[in-house]
Design a protein around this motif. Structure first.
Motif, short mmCIF file in Angstrom:
data_model
loop_
_atom_site.label_atom_id
_atom_site.label_comp_id
_atom_site.label_asym_id
_atom_site.label_seq_id
_atom_site.Cartn_x
_atom_site.Cartn_y
_atom_site.Cartn_z
N ILE A 199 50.87 44.04 36.62
CA ILE A 199 49.83 43.12 36.34
C ILE A 199 50.03 41.82 36.00
CG2 ILE A 199 47.23 43.16 35.15
CD1 ILE A 199 48.12 46.39 34.45
N TYR A 200 49.56 40.78 36.41
CA TYR A 200 49.74 39.44 35.96
C TYR A 200 49.14 39.34 34.60
CZ TYR A 200 51.81 37.85 40.16
OH TYR A 200 52.74 37.63 41.24
N SER A 201 50.02 38.91 33.65
CA SER A 201 49.38 39.05 32.20
C SER A 201 48.80 37.51 31.83
CB SER A 201 50.87 39.31 31.20
OG SER A 201 51.67 38.38 31.56
N MET A 202 49.14 36.86 32.59
CA MET A 202 48.56 35.48 32.34
C MET A 202 48.47 34.67 33.71
SD MET A 202 51.35 33.52 30.31
CE MET A 202 50.85 34.50 28.71
N ARG A 203 47.51 33.78 33.97
CA ARG A 203 47.52 32.86 35.35
C ARG A 203 49.02 32.44 35.34
NH1 ARG A 203 43.72 28.47 37.65
NH2 ARG A 203 44.74 26.83 36.57
N SER A 204 49.27 32.53 36.49
CA SER A 204 50.82 32.01 36.68
C SER A 204 51.20 31.77 38.47
CB SER A 204 51.95 32.69 36.12
OG SER A 204 51.98 34.21 36.55
N PRO A 205 52.04 31.07 38.84
CA PRO A 205 52.33 31.19 40.34
C PRO A 205 52.81 32.61 40.65
CG PRO A 205 53.47 29.57 39.22
CD PRO A 205 52.69 30.44 37.78
N GLY A 206 52.73 33.11 41.80
CA GLY A 206 53.11 34.52 41.82
C GLY A 206 53.31 34.88 43.50
N GLY A 207 54.28 35.86 43.72
CA GLY A 207 54.54 36.34 45.28
C GLY A 207 53.97 37.82 45.38
N PRO A 257 56.66 43.78 51.17
CA PRO A 257 57.38 42.89 50.66
C PRO A 257 57.00 41.67 50.08
CG PRO A 257 57.76 42.73 53.22
CD PRO A 257 56.93 44.06 52.70
N ARG A 258 57.23 40.75 49.16
CA ARG A 258 56.59 39.62 48.62
C ARG A 258 56.20 38.94 49.51
NH1 ARG A 258 60.67 41.29 45.16
NH2 ARG A 258 60.13 41.27 42.82
N LEU A 259 54.92 37.87 49.26
CA LEU A 259 54.30 37.02 50.29
C LEU A 259 55.62 35.88 50.44
CD1 LEU A 259 51.02 36.04 48.59
CD2 LEU A 259 51.49 37.90 50.32
N LYS A 260 55.56 35.71 51.71
CA LYS A 260 56.55 34.78 52.29
C LYS A 260 56.57 33.32 51.39
CE LYS A 260 58.32 36.17 56.68
NZ LYS A 260 57.07 36.81 57.33
N THR A 261 55.29 32.86 51.30
CA THR A 261 55.06 31.64 50.28
C THR A 261 54.16 32.14 49.16
OG1 THR A 261 54.86 30.36 52.50
CG2 THR A 261 53.99 29.36 50.41
N PRO A 262 54.74 32.02 48.01
CA PRO A 262 53.87 32.60 46.84
C PRO A 262 52.95 31.71 46.47
CG PRO A 262 56.45 32.35 46.24
CD PRO A 262 56.24 31.65 47.48
N ARG A 263 51.89 32.19 45.73
CA ARG A 263 50.34 31.63 45.68
C ARG A 263 50.93 30.25 44.32
NH1 ARG A 263 48.13 36.83 46.84
NH2 ARG A 263 46.71 36.35 48.42
N GLN A 264 50.21 29.34 44.29
CA GLN A 264 50.49 28.72 43.16
C GLN A 264 49.77 29.14 41.77
OE1 GLN A 264 51.75 25.23 43.21
NE2 GLN A 264 52.70 25.81 45.06
N LYS A 265 48.55 29.70 42.21
CA LYS A 265 48.08 30.42 40.94
C LYS A 265 47.40 31.86 41.33
CE LYS A 265 48.43 26.81 38.01
NZ LYS A 265 49.49 27.13 37.05
#
Lengths: 243, 316
Positions: A184-192, A161-169
């Motif tokens: 794959i993250y295509s650019m720097r962004s918040p994400g879980g 499952p996704r992280l409980k608290t998404p990362r800021q970056k």
């Protein structure tokens, strides 16, 4: 989710009003790689039929969003055009989607969930890498950010499952999994998503002819590479959590 | 909506130099189209009607790029003589300290300062320059999307910064007078909602509440979406597979409080929706401050289209 063969006759579709100038074509009820040849065929047929009257066409796992120009046609006409376009539809050949091999440096410093998932399964991290890189993934839809492809299906046992608290970056190029999907993250962004490693490949490059590396329906395979090879390819080794 | 053909290399044209910035001032046009299947959002002016009027006042195409000024605070100095137009929110605009109407065209003489103070009515004012703004479009649009690092003067999604130069895309402008009043939303606003999508899966009592009770615009509002607070809406649908989402989509996450998805929304999403606001309602919502009371009014695609085409006809 079964890997059933592509149905040989066109699926029945449903048309749903979703806005003043938009209709959803609903082709399937569940996620299945075998559906993609039909989604791609519908995409092609709709582009041809609508031509200049098409503003945007957004295929996703089981649907296509048709955004058309209301200065040119009414919703009733749009429904007729869609009916005509999809009549007698034949599935696209599986060669329509392109194949990509994406080199990935799998490492705890840039992919902190590698160890967490290995510990949960009671195996070493190499085993997780072998299993994540051991199959082809299908790009079901692009979204979240430009060039970001939702791909599947990840092996059942790796589903997380996704992280409980998404990362800021999350760094650009980070390779992650969420449930049975990978991306794959295509650019720097918040994400879980659970991050396993990083690639130096640019997914969205405005200087390239094909601005987005992936398109819906493409097939993707990950290739484990060493830290040295990653650096040689121009990869950024800054640990994920320090960014 | 076609993107305007802007004649480039207008470097000899007059410019406005940014001398002070407020919360957010962005280059926006009608939006970026044809790339949503690649995950590229549409962007564009939230109040496209106000941008359209600002452009019309200068004889520009209604979708030419202008500046979306949210909440004021922007100060610009003219390097040469230039006709400009403003429309939309009343942000207390002045020319060398002299009060300007919220909707109108006027001339800036070299060295004159155009300043926007703070909102008196509405949230976003639009500034048009002759012919639009001279900059390099990406995928046919100058619209700024910070999250995607696309558009704007630098092509990297940056908001206006001190020292930026806004160059008019053409030398001359054909200035006009505003033919009608452009009202900003007051205390209670009705927004037309084209019903559809997953509306049949909502509980009957929730649907009754959605269209018969008042909603409040929440402070959690930006160019991606605006949250409403009010009665809790219940939907019988569990998980949904993500699908493409249109402008103005009214999605309801599990907390039962709707989010109206606007120009910078993500291209696909998986929450059930009541349908989507009409484009005219989206423009109005872009001017609604937190706390504004909202009524949702169901309309058919046909009704929404008729109103939309009437608006476009005003600019022909």
């Amino acid at each position: 989710m079964s890997q059933s063969p592509s149905p040989s006759t066109a699926p029945a579709f449903r048309l749903e009003t979703v806005g003043m100038d938009a209709l959803i074509v609903r082709l399937f009820a569940a996620i299945d790689e075998a559906h993609m040849p039909w989604i791609l065929a519908a995409d092609n047929a709709l582009r041809q039929r609508f031509g200049e009257a098409l503003i945007d066409l957004v295929p996703s796992y089981t649907t296509l969003l048709v955004h058309y120009d209301v200065a040119r046609l009414s919703q009733r006409e749009a429904r007729q055009w869609i009916d005509e376009a999809l009549r007698g539809l034949k599935p696209a050949s599986t060669e329509t989607g392109r194949e990509h091999r994406i080199p990935v440096w799998y490492d705890d410093s840039v992919g902190p969930e590698l160890t967490r998932i290995a510990e949960r399964l009671g195996v070493d991290t190499d085993e997780i890498v072998r299993r994540h890189a051991g199959r082809d993934y299908c790009a079901f839809a692009l979204g979240f950010s430009p060039g970001y492809a939702f791909m599947g299906m990840v092996e059942e046992a790796l589903a997380t499952p996704r992280l409980k608290t998404p990362r800021q970056k999350v760094a650009a190029g980070s390779v992650g999994i969420a449930e049975r999907q990978t991306a794959i993250y295509s650019m720097r962004s918040p994400g879980g998503w659970n991050i396993l490693g990083r690639t130096a490949v640019e997914l969205f490059d405005r200087e390239r002819d094909e601005i987005s590396l992936f398109r819906p329906g493409d097939r993707v395979r990950f290739e484990p590479i060493s830290r040295e090879a990653f650096i040689e390819q121009g990869g950024d080794t800054t640990p994920l959590e320090e960014r | 909506m076609a993107t305007p053909e802007i004649s480039r290399a207008a470097s000899g044209n007059a410019a406005l130099v940014v001398e002070g910035t407020g919360p957010l001032a962005l280059v926006e046009d009608a939006g970026r189209f044809g790339a949503r299947h690649l995950g590229v959002t549409q962007g564009g002016a939230l109040d496209w009607i106000a941008l359209g009027w600002a452009n019309w006042l200068l004889g520009n195409a209604p979708d030419a790029a202008g500046i979306e000024i949210a909440m004021g605070g922007l100060t610009l100095k003219a390097t040469g003589r230039m006709a400009v137009a403003i429309a939309g929110a009343d942000l207390g605009a002045t020319r060398d300290g002299e009060t300007l109407p919220a909707n109108g065209s006027f001339v800036l003489e070299p060295g004159q300062v155009l300043a926007f103070d703070q909102p008196r009515a509405g949230l976003r004012a639009y500034l048009a320059l002759p012919g639009g703004i001279d900059a390099e479009p990406f995928m046919g649009s100058l619209s700024t999307v910070a999250r995607e690092q696309l558009g704007g003067l630098d092509g990297r999604g940056s908001a206006l910064r001190i020292g930026d130069r806004l160059i008019a895309a053409s030398v001359a402008a054909e200035t006009r007078e505003m033919p009608c009043a452009m009202a900003m939303p007051q205390d209670e606003v009705t927004l037309e909602l084209v019903t559809g999508a997953q509306i049949a899966h909502f509980e009957g009592a929730s649907l009754f509440a959605a269209f018969n009770q008042a909603w409040q615009v929440d402070s959690r509002a930006d160019r991606m979406g605006v949250r409403l607070t009010g009665p809790e809406l219940r939907c019988q649908l569990g998980g949904m597979i993500s699908e493409g989402i249109p402008l103005g989509a009214v999605q309801v996450p599990p907390d039962g409080q709707p989010i109206i998805l606007l120009n910078d929304r993500q291209t696909i999403g998986g929450y059930p929706r009541l349908g989507a606001l009409s484009p005219l309602a989206c423009a109005r919502l872009g001017q609604c401050a937190p706390g504004t009371s909202i009524r949702l009014s169901p309309v058919t695609p046909h009704q929404a289209r008729k109103a939309y085409l009437q608006q476009l006809a005003l600019w022909r």
